[in-house]
Design a protein around this motif. Structure first.
Motif, PDB file in Angstrom:
ATOM      1  N   THR A 137      26.939  12.437  51.627  1.00 34.06           N
ATOM      2  CA  THR A 137      28.318  12.366  51.129  1.00 34.06           C
ATOM      3  C   THR A 137      28.445  11.255  50.073  1.00 34.06           C
ATOM      4  OG1 THR A 137      29.124  13.128  53.271  1.00 34.06           O
ATOM      5  CG2 THR A 137      30.725  12.118  51.834  1.00 34.06           C
ATOM      6  N   GLU A 138      27.830  10.111  50.351  1.00 38.26           N
ATOM      7  CA  GLU A 138      27.877   9.001  49.379  1.00 38.26           C
ATOM      8  C   GLU A 138      27.166   9.379  48.089  1.00 38.26           C
ATOM      9  OE1 GLU A 138      26.321   5.418  51.111  1.00 38.26           O
ATOM     10  OE2 GLU A 138      27.763   5.443  52.743  1.00 38.26           O
ATOM     11  N   VAL A 139      25.979  10.065  48.219  1.00 34.32           N
ATOM     12  CA  VAL A 139      25.215  10.468  47.023  1.00 34.32           C
ATOM     13  C   VAL A 139      26.025  11.474  46.239  1.00 34.32           C
ATOM     14  CG1 VAL A 139      23.157  11.750  46.273  1.00 34.32           C
ATOM     15  CG2 VAL A 139      22.953   9.928  47.962  1.00 34.32           C
ATOM     16  N   LYS A 140      26.684  12.423  46.931  1.00 37.78           N
ATOM     17  CA  LYS A 140      27.524  13.398  46.225  1.00 37.78           C
ATOM     18  C   LYS A 140      28.659  12.695  45.500  1.00 37.78           C
ATOM     19  CE  LYS A 140      26.789  17.599  48.968  1.00 37.78           C
ATOM     20  NZ  LYS A 140      27.398  18.539  49.886  1.00 37.78           N
ATOM     21  N   GLU A 141      29.230  11.708  46.154  1.00 35.78           N
ATOM     22  CA  GLU A 141      30.325  10.953  45.518  1.00 35.78           C
ATOM     23  C   GLU A 141      29.807  10.206  44.283  1.00 35.78           C
ATOM     24  OE1 GLU A 141      34.056   9.777  44.776  1.00 35.78           O
ATOM     25  OE2 GLU A 141      33.490  11.194  46.338  1.00 35.78           O
ATOM     26  N   VAL A 142      28.625   9.590  44.459  1.00 37.32           N
ATOM     27  CA  VAL A 142      28.036   8.860  43.318  1.00 37.32           C
ATOM     28  C   VAL A 142      27.712   9.852  42.216  1.00 37.32           C
ATOM     29  CG1 VAL A 142      25.973   7.594  42.590  1.00 37.32           C
ATOM     30  CG2 VAL A 142      27.146   6.961  44.697  1.00 37.32           C
ATOM     31  N   ALA A 146      29.109   9.974  38.620  1.00 38.09           N
ATOM     32  CA  ALA A 146      28.213   9.908  37.463  1.00 38.09           C
ATOM     33  C   ALA A 146      28.513  11.047  36.503  1.00 38.09           C
ATOM     34  CB  ALA A 146      26.762   9.958  37.926  1.00 38.09           C
ATOM     35  N   VAL A 147      28.757  12.241  37.062  1.00 41.73           N
ATOM     36  CA  VAL A 147      29.086  13.387  36.203  1.00 41.73           C
ATOM     37  C   VAL A 147      30.400  13.121  35.496  1.00 41.73           C
ATOM     38  CG1 VAL A 147      29.766  15.843  36.261  1.00 41.73           C
ATOM     39  CG2 VAL A 147      27.750  15.073  37.520  1.00 41.73           C
ATOM     40  N   GLU A 148      31.351  12.605  36.203  1.00 38.75           N
ATOM     41  CA  GLU A 148      32.650  12.302  35.576  1.00 38.75           C
ATOM     42  C   GLU A 148      32.474  11.239  34.495  1.00 38.75           C
ATOM     43  OE1 GLU A 148      35.560  11.161  38.491  1.00 38.75           O
ATOM     44  OE2 GLU A 148      35.618  13.132  39.396  1.00 38.75           O
ATOM     45  N   ASN A 149      31.687  10.233  34.838  1.00 44.22           N
ATOM     46  CA  ASN A 149      31.458   9.161  33.830  1.00 44.22           C
ATOM     47  C   ASN A 149      30.728   9.730  32.608  1.00 44.22           C
ATOM     48  OD1 ASN A 149      32.736   7.134  35.186  1.00 44.22           O
ATOM     49  ND2 ASN A 149      30.869   6.420  36.203  1.00 44.22           N
ATOM     50  N   ARG A 150      29.726  10.558  32.827  1.00 42.38           N
ATOM     51  CA  ARG A 150      28.994  11.161  31.727  1.00 42.38           C
ATOM     52  C   ARG A 150      29.927  12.001  30.869  1.00 42.38           C
ATOM     53  NH1 ARG A 150      25.526  16.066  33.205  1.00 42.38           N
ATOM     54  NH2 ARG A 150      27.576  16.862  33.012  1.00 42.38           N
ATOM     55  N   ASP A 151      30.717  12.862  31.614  1.00 35.66           N
ATOM     56  CA  ASP A 151      31.656  13.702  30.865  1.00 35.66           C
ATOM     57  C   ASP A 151      32.656  12.822  30.101  1.00 35.66           C
ATOM     58  OD1 ASP A 151      30.436  15.992  31.802  1.00 35.66           O
ATOM     59  OD2 ASP A 151      31.921  16.406  33.368  1.00 35.66           O
ATOM     60  N   HIS A 152      33.094  11.808  30.737  1.00 33.30           N
ATOM     61  CA  HIS A 152      34.041  10.891  30.058  1.00 33.30           C
ATOM     62  C   HIS A 152      33.373  10.243  28.838  1.00 33.30           C
ATOM     63  CE1 HIS A 152      37.165   8.007  29.481  1.00 33.30           C
ATOM     64  NE2 HIS A 152      36.279   7.000  29.635  1.00 33.30           N
ATOM     65  N   TRP A 153      32.187   9.802  28.923  1.00 36.30           N
ATOM     66  CA  TRP A 153      31.497   9.160  27.818  1.00 36.30           C
ATOM     67  C   TRP A 153      31.132  10.183  26.753  1.00 36.30           C
ATOM     68  CZ3 TRP A 153      31.845   4.326  26.815  1.00 36.30           C
ATOM     69  CH2 TRP A 153      32.028   3.428  27.851  1.00 36.30           C
ATOM     70  N   GLU A 154      30.790  11.366  27.143  1.00 36.64           N
ATOM     71  CA  GLU A 154      30.494  12.386  26.150  1.00 36.64           C
ATOM     72  C   GLU A 154      31.771  12.696  25.361  1.00 36.64           C
ATOM     73  OE1 GLU A 154      28.806  15.853  28.024  1.00 36.64           O
ATOM     74  OE2 GLU A 154      26.860  14.936  28.150  1.00 36.64           O
TER      75      GLU A 154
END
Length: 162
Positions: A137-142, A146-154
């Motif tokens: 659950t923690e890895v999925k959250e991370v 990370a996907v959100e951060n990547r999408d945000h940075w992209e």
């Protein structure tokens, strides 16, 4: 001599008359004795037969009683022997059952120890599973972060480049 002969004849006649009286009385007594004797012998014979019958009946009862007693004693002896054998078999069976129960108790104790060990292993596996789920659950959250951060940075990179 004539006088003497006459006296002798008178004496002989008197003797014959006395003898005849004695014979007659003897015959009467003999008849009476025969009648009394027959009844005495008959009464004695009947008495002896009754006594013999009573004695035989008493003997038969005693023999029957003795025979029944011997039969009963033989039966009781056989019954006692049978019960002793049955008791011996029951004691042997009881000892076998006791030994079997003791063996089962030992097996049960070993199985209980194995079961406790398995329960502990299951509990440990379940704790690891819960820990792995928590970690997943923690890895999925991370990963989602990370996907959100990547999408945000992209998006930010795309917006800056435009």
């Amino acid at each position: 001599m004539k006088g003497e002969t006459a006296d002798i004849n008178i004496a002989v006649s008197a003797l014959r008359s006395g003898i005849d009286d004695i014979l007659e009385r003897t015959k009467q007594l003999q008849r009476k004795f025969d009648e009394d004797e027959v009844s005495i012998f008959a009464a004695h014979d009947v008495s002896m037969k009754v006594y013999t019958m009573k004695s035989e009946a008493t003997l038969e009862r005693a023999q029957t009683k003795k025979r029944r007693r011997e039969e009963k004693l033989a039966y009781l002896k056989d019954e006692t022997k049978r019960q002793h054998e049955e008791t011996k078999k029951m004691r042997e069976e009881k000892q076998k059952l006791k030994n079997q129960v003791e063996e089962w108790l030992l097996v049960e104790e070993e199985e209980d120890e194995d079961l406790v060990s398995l329960n502990m292993q299951i509990k440990s596996v379940l704790e690891k599973k819960a820990s792995l789920r928590s970690s997943l659950t923690e890895v999925k959250e991370v990963l989602r972060n990370a996907v959100e951060n990547r999408d945000h940075w992209e998006r930010m990179c795309v917006e800056e480049s435009e």
